[in-house]
Write an enzyme that holds these catalytic residues in place. Structure first.
Site, PDB file in Angstrom:
ATOM      1  N   TYR A  11       0.839  -1.220   0.000  1.00 27.73           N
ATOM      2  CA  TYR A  11       0.000   0.000   0.000  1.00 27.73           C
ATOM      3  C   TYR A  11       0.872   1.267   0.000  1.00 27.73           C
ATOM      4  O   TYR A  11       0.736   2.126  -0.881  1.00 27.73           O
ATOM      5  CB  TYR A  11      -0.914  -0.072   1.229  1.00 27.73           C
ATOM      6  N   ALA A  73       9.333  -3.359   3.381  1.00 31.56           N
ATOM      7  CA  ALA A  73       8.762  -4.695   3.587  1.00 31.56           C
ATOM      8  C   ALA A  73       8.691  -5.031   5.072  1.00 31.56           C
ATOM      9  O   ALA A  73       9.560  -4.640   5.849  1.00 31.56           O
ATOM     10  CB  ALA A  73       9.620  -5.736   2.860  1.00 31.56           C
ATOM     11  N   SER A 116       7.758   3.691  12.413  1.00 34.13           N
ATOM     12  CA  SER A 116       6.362   3.920  12.799  1.00 34.13           C
ATOM     13  C   SER A 116       6.285   4.718  14.087  1.00 34.13           C
ATOM     14  O   SER A 116       7.143   4.575  14.979  1.00 34.13           O
ATOM     15  CB  SER A 116       5.711   2.552  13.009  1.00 34.13           C
ATOM     16  N   TYR A 140       5.291  -5.428  17.418  1.00 39.17           N
ATOM     17  CA  TYR A 140       5.497  -4.772  16.123  1.00 39.17           C
ATOM     18  C   TYR A 140       6.336  -3.489  16.305  1.00 39.17           C
ATOM     19  O   TYR A 140       7.333  -3.277  15.617  1.00 39.17           O
ATOM     20  CB  TYR A 140       4.132  -4.456  15.495  1.00 39.17           C
ATOM     21  N   LYS A 144      10.269  -2.277  14.967  1.00 36.43           N
ATOM     22  CA  LYS A 144      10.615  -1.035  14.262  1.00 36.43           C
ATOM     23  C   LYS A 144      11.739  -0.300  15.000  1.00 36.43           C
ATOM     24  O   LYS A 144      12.694   0.193  14.401  1.00 36.43           O
ATOM     25  CB  LYS A 144       9.379  -0.132  14.133  1.00 36.43           C
ATOM     26  N   PHE A 168       3.005   8.354  10.996  1.00 37.16           N
ATOM     27  CA  PHE A 168       1.831   8.323  11.872  1.00 37.16           C
ATOM     28  C   PHE A 168       0.760   7.502  11.126  1.00 37.16           C
ATOM     29  O   PHE A 168       1.106   6.489  10.534  1.00 37.16           O
ATOM     30  CB  PHE A 168       1.476   9.747  12.319  1.00 37.16           C
ATOM     31  N   ASN A 169      -0.505   7.852  11.151  1.00 35.06           N
ATOM     32  CA  ASN A 169      -1.513   6.941  10.569  1.00 35.06           C
ATOM     33  C   ASN A 169      -1.662   7.143   9.062  1.00 35.06           C
ATOM     34  O   ASN A 169      -2.274   8.124   8.631  1.00 35.06           O
ATOM     35  CB  ASN A 169      -2.859   7.146  11.257  1.00 35.06           C
ATOM     36  N   ASP A 284      -5.066   1.426  23.207  1.00 32.58           N
ATOM     37  CA  ASP A 284      -5.359   2.722  22.579  1.00 32.58           C
ATOM     38  C   ASP A 284      -5.146   3.859  23.572  1.00 32.58           C
ATOM     39  O   ASP A 284      -5.413   3.707  24.760  1.00 32.58           O
ATOM     40  CB  ASP A 284      -6.810   2.767  22.098  1.00 32.58           C
TER      41      ASP A 284
HETATM   42  C1  UD1 Z   1      -2.286   1.674  14.342  1.00 34.00           C
HETATM   43  C2  UD1 Z   1      -1.249   0.889  15.060  1.00 34.00           C
HETATM   44  C3  UD1 Z   1       0.042   1.661  15.056  1.00 34.00           C
HETATM   45  C4  UD1 Z   1       0.435   2.051  13.662  1.00 34.00           C
HETATM   46  C5  UD1 Z   1      -0.722   2.828  13.052  1.00 34.00           C
HETATM   47  C6  UD1 Z   1      -0.485   3.230  11.648  1.00 34.00           C
HETATM   48  C7  UD1 Z   1      -2.585  -0.316  16.761  1.00 34.00           C
HETATM   49  C8  UD1 Z   1      -2.849  -0.462  18.224  1.00 34.00           C
HETATM   50  N1  UD1 Z   1      -1.698   0.632  16.416  1.00 34.00           N
HETATM   51  O1  UD1 Z   1      -2.511   2.861  15.053  1.00 34.00           O
HETATM   52  O2  UD1 Z   1       1.046   0.869  15.613  1.00 34.00           O
HETATM   53  O3  UD1 Z   1       1.581   2.865  13.711  1.00 34.00           O
HETATM   54  O4  UD1 Z   1      -1.867   2.005  13.071  1.00 34.00           O
HETATM   55  O5  UD1 Z   1      -0.532   2.121  10.798  1.00 34.00           O
HETATM   56  O6  UD1 Z   1      -3.132  -1.037  15.944  1.00 34.00           O
HETATM   57  N2  UD1 Z   1     -10.904   2.362  15.588  1.00 34.00           N
HETATM   58  C9  UD1 Z   1     -12.241   2.096  15.858  1.00 34.00           C
HETATM   59  N3  UD1 Z   1     -12.812   1.032  15.242  1.00 34.00           N
HETATM   60  C10 UD1 Z   1     -12.127   0.220  14.374  1.00 34.00           C
HETATM   61  C11 UD1 Z   1     -10.768   0.496  14.093  1.00 34.00           C
HETATM   62  C12 UD1 Z   1     -10.185   1.580  14.720  1.00 34.00           C
HETATM   63  O7  UD1 Z   1     -12.878   2.800  16.651  1.00 34.00           O
HETATM   64  O8  UD1 Z   1     -12.713  -0.750  13.868  1.00 34.00           O
HETATM   65  C13 UD1 Z   1     -10.260   3.503  16.247  1.00 34.00           C
HETATM   66  C14 UD1 Z   1      -9.129   3.080  17.165  1.00 34.00           C
HETATM   67  O9  UD1 Z   1      -9.590   2.809  18.443  1.00 34.00           O
HETATM   68  C15 UD1 Z   1      -8.231   4.322  17.105  1.00 34.00           C
HETATM   69  C16 UD1 Z   1      -8.484   4.900  15.708  1.00 34.00           C
HETATM   70  O10 UD1 Z   1      -9.696   4.313  15.249  1.00 34.00           O
HETATM   71  O11 UD1 Z   1      -8.671   5.245  18.049  1.00 34.00           O
HETATM   72  C17 UD1 Z   1      -7.383   4.575  14.732  1.00 34.00           C
HETATM   73  O12 UD1 Z   1      -7.151   3.185  14.806  1.00 34.00           O
HETATM   74  P1  UD1 Z   1      -6.156   2.422  13.807  1.00 34.00           P
HETATM   75  O13 UD1 Z   1      -6.489   2.771  12.416  1.00 34.00           O
HETATM   76  O14 UD1 Z   1      -6.158   0.985  14.202  1.00 34.00           O
HETATM   77  O15 UD1 Z   1      -4.759   3.096  14.085  1.00 34.00           O
HETATM   78  P2  UD1 Z   1      -3.940   3.248  15.469  1.00 34.00           P
HETATM   79  O16 UD1 Z   1      -4.408   2.323  16.495  1.00 34.00           O
HETATM   80  O17 UD1 Z   1      -3.880   4.693  15.800  1.00 34.00           O
END
Ligand code: UD1
Length: 326
Positions: A11, A73, A116, A140, A144, A168-169, A284
């Site tokens: 991606y 990767a 990350s 994970y 990193k 970040f995300n 979280d």
């Molecule tokens: C995740 C990873 C992090 C990585 C980042 C970017 C975890 C704990 N952390 O961050 O290591 O650097 O992705 O790839 O997985 N949420 C919902 N419902 C869902 C999915 C997510 O409410 O079905 C919320 C989560 O609680 C969070 C936010 O959306 O508050 C973002 O979640 P997510 O996309 O999984 O990213 P991170 O947890 O921030």
């Protein structure tokens, strides 16, 4: 410049490849297609199918007068890394050691590494800058951080020049629709919202609405993959111009809550997306935002495509298009 993009069918990797090709670089993609996808490959980039655990094939790829490596990767599912650390140790750590050793063998001395924000763990202050203490909360994140440490040692001992980019995300898709591969079984918020919008999943579960944030849901720093891709090119230029090895955040400095992301998606796509509130997800934290000051100062980089509308619209365009083929 000939760049070996390890993980270039994934991606983020495919967006990086597009940026490199646009900049006129020669690109070889190295990918085992375990999570990367054939559909993400660009015909103008040379492709070698191989794993970072297969040192013979990796050596063959590195032997072709490579000027620099972009190393993306690896395994990236946080939850899985806690269940199966061995898999993450092997792929992410042994893989990183292989890449570095083979770079040494073939005299390649520049590398951009996909790190990350998960290396920081729970924020002690916001926005998180690169001096923030590191304390990964997942295996994970540990892989990193360890790879960053390996890079530092190889830099000090063997003259490897590196930039580790702490994403970040990552969200969004190429605005021209050139990258079409959808992640299988996504774990992150926006692709899950999209899958619900497309009817692939029944509903979005919102993990917690009692956080200390304006709407009670978690806030994250969402960065468009096209901005990440530009960051890789700028990091390469930085090293080419003699920049010293660095660890640099790639984020926007701005936060978006889960609720905002959901509501804005509903508004932009024009229909309701079913959701339910559930309890907090383990691990979280309420708010994560990046300081992107160092990237601005050292790389002259700044997010340009990461506004909430662009993030959602570019992602929705790819999901909507994929539904035609269902
Ligand atoms: C995740 C990873 C992090 C990585 C980042 C970017 C975890 C704990 N952390 O961050 O290591 O650097 O992705 O790839 O997985 N949420 C919902 N419902 C869902 C999915 C997510 O409410 O079905 C919320 C989560 O609680 C969070 C936010 O959306 O508050 C973002 O979640 P997510 O996309 O999984 O990213 P991170 O947890 O921030």
């Amino acid at each position: 410049m000939h760049i070996l993009v390890i993980g270039g069918a994934g991606y983020i990797g495919s967006h990086v490849v597009k940026e490199l090709l646009q900049q006129g670089a020669k690109v070889t993609v190295y990918d085992d297609l375990s999570t990367g996808q054939q559909i993400n490959l660009f015909p103008s980039a040379h492709f070698i199918k191989g794993s970072i655990l297969d040192t013979d094939t990796l050596g063959h790829a590195m032997a072709q007068n490579v000027d620099a490596v972009i190393f993306l990767a690896g395994k990236k599912a946080v939850g899985e890394s806690m269940q199966n650390p061995a898999k993450y140790a092997t792929t992410n750590l042994t893989g990183a050691i292989n890449v570095l050793n083979i770079m040494l063998e073939y005299g390649v001395n520049k590398i951009i590494f996909s790190s990350s924000a998960s290396v920081y763990g729970s924020p002690e202050y916001l926005p998180i800058d690169e001096k923030h203490p590191v304390n990964p909360m997942s295996f994970y994140g540990f892989t990193k951080l360890e790879t960053e440490r390996l890079l530092k040692w190889y830099s000090d001992l063997k003259g490897i020049h590196f930039v580790a980019l702490r994403y970040f995300n990552a969200v969004g898709y190429d605005a021209n629709g050139d990258i079409k591969g959808l992640e299988k079984n996504p774990q992150n918020l926006l692709p899950i919202i999209m899958e619900v919008a497309c009817g692939i999943r029944p509903l979005l579960t919102i993990f917690g609405h009692d956080y200390d944030t304006p709407d009670g849901t978690c806030i994250r720093d969402y960065i468009h993959v096209t901005d990440l891709a530009t960051g890789h090119w700028k990091a390469l230029e930085y090293l080419k111009n003699g920049g010293k090895s660095e660890i640099i955040n790639l984020g926007t400095g701005k936060g978006i809550s889960v609720m905002e992301m959901l509501q804005k998606t509903q508004e932009l796509i024009g229909h309701k997306i079913k959701s339910v509130f559930d309890t907090r997800r383990a691990g979280d934290v309420a708010v994560v935002t990046a300081s992107a000051q160092k990237a601005k100062e050292l790389l002259n980089w700044q997010a340009q495509h990461s506004d909430i509308d662009s993030i959602i619209q570019t992602t929705w365009a790819v999901y909507k298009n994929s539904m035609k083929n269902v």
